[in-house]
Write a protein that holds these residues in place. Structure first.
Motif, PDB file in Angstrom:
ATOM      1  N   LEU A  32       0.816  -1.212   0.000  1.00 38.18           N
ATOM      2  CA  LEU A  32       0.000   0.000   0.000  1.00 38.18           C
ATOM      3  C   LEU A  32       0.853   1.267   0.000  1.00 38.18           C
ATOM      4  O   LEU A  32       0.587   2.202  -0.745  1.00 38.18           O
ATOM      5  N   VAL A  33       1.884   1.305   0.835  1.00 38.45           N
ATOM      6  CA  VAL A  33       2.709   2.512   0.948  1.00 38.45           C
ATOM      7  C   VAL A  33       3.518   2.754  -0.324  1.00 38.45           C
ATOM      8  O   VAL A  33       3.666   3.893  -0.771  1.00 38.45           O
ATOM      9  N   SER A  34       4.018   1.698  -0.919  1.00 32.65           N
ATOM     10  CA  SER A  34       4.840   1.851  -2.129  1.00 32.65           C
ATOM     11  C   SER A  34       4.009   2.247  -3.341  1.00 32.65           C
ATOM     12  O   SER A  34       4.529   2.813  -4.306  1.00 32.65           O
ATOM     13  N   GLY A  35       2.702   1.942  -3.316  1.00 36.88           N
ATOM     14  CA  GLY A  35       1.839   2.264  -4.442  1.00 36.88           C
ATOM     15  C   GLY A  35       2.019   1.360  -5.639  1.00 36.88           C
ATOM     16  O   GLY A  35       1.580   1.687  -6.748  1.00 36.88           O
ATOM     17  N   MET A  36       2.618   0.203  -5.441  1.00 36.01           N
ATOM     18  CA  MET A  36       2.842  -0.704  -6.567  1.00 36.01           C
ATOM     19  C   MET A  36       1.541  -1.334  -7.038  1.00 36.01           C
ATOM     20  O   MET A  36       0.566  -1.433  -6.276  1.00 36.01           O
TER      21      MET A  36
END
Length: 258
Positions: free
Chosen positions: A161-165
């Motif tokens: 979620l944080v990386s936005g992958m």
């Protein structure tokens, strides 16, 4: 008429398949005594849990991971339909990978360390993983189900979620993280292993943590050792040849009585 498999399903099940294939390769190499960090005899005698129990424990954790991953992909609402039209650049992919690695490392370091320092959590949860005094590849994910949920599953969800992958990118990231985790527990110091060359956090580094003298050190996993260095839980070691073949990771003298 072709059969299409979504990126979400691939991101969920490819890492599981890779886990067993990669650990199976190491199981076949386990007879190479000249490259082991512990002898095969020690693996059979010192570990406090049987291999069939380990296999069942890992399969249970992977089942939980799969359910959570499918729920996560469903909630985020990305069905992968625009994956072809929106191809991220290599720079974006690299940023997402590094971000996910740092998030996963940070989450696992603090959760892992807390499970060692909280006597209740260690006794009833984390001690299951440390029944493998002599780690081996397919025991990498042998944990209490609650620990697997907290460290691996939630940690993986946060890094995603944080990386936005995208789900497609996650196939490669979680496959890479799986291979790295298996490698850290394989118990072998093979020549030319790229993980040993590229990462200070490697098989020997994590083996130190599995020994009694290192149980309060080397909490970092699975990629970097930055938090151990910053917070004073890094245990330097030497890798020496063992009498009778193989290698042994030994702490430096000033750490033996800690």
């Amino acid at each position: 008429m072709g059969f299409a498999v979504s990126d979400e399903l691939l991101g969920t099940f490819v890492p599981i398949l890779i886990y067993w294939v990669y650990s199976g390769i190491y199981a076949l190499l386990g007879s190479f005594e000249n490259y082991r960090l512990h002898s095969k005899k020690d693996e059979d005698e010192k570990n406090l849990v049987s291999k069939p129990t380990v296999v069942k424990g890992v399969l249970l954790q992977q089942t939980i991971q799969a359910v959570v991953a499918i729920l996560l992909f469903t909630v985020t609402g990305n069905d992968g339909g625009d994956a072809v039209s929106q191809k991220p650049s290599l720079l974006v992919l690299a940023r997402q990978f590094v971000t996910a690695m740092l998030v996963l490392d940070t989450w696992q370091y603090f959760m892992h360390r807390y499970m060692h320092h909280n006597k209740f959590l260690y006794k009833h949860i984390h001690s299951l993983h440390h029944r493998l005094v002599v780690p081996y590849a397919f025991g990498a994910l042998y944990n209490h189900p609650l620990e697997g949920l907290l460290l691996d599953t939630i940690g993986g969800a946060l890094s995603f979620l944080v990386s936005g992958m995208s789900p497609r990118t996650s196939i490669f990231f979680f496959s890479f993280a799986t291979i790295k985790t298996v490698d850290d527990h394989c118990g072998l110091w093979l020549p030319g292993n790229l993980f040993h060359i590229c990462f200070r956090n490697n098989t020997a580094y994590h083996d130190v943590h599995h020994q009694l003298y290192g149980s309060k050190y080397n909490f970092s996993q699975p990629f970097f050792i930055v938090w151990d260095r910053i917070l004073g839980t890094h245990m330097p070691y030497s890798l020496d040849e063992r009498a009778g073949g193989g290698f042994e990771a030994r702490p430096l003298k000033e750490y033996k009585d800690d």
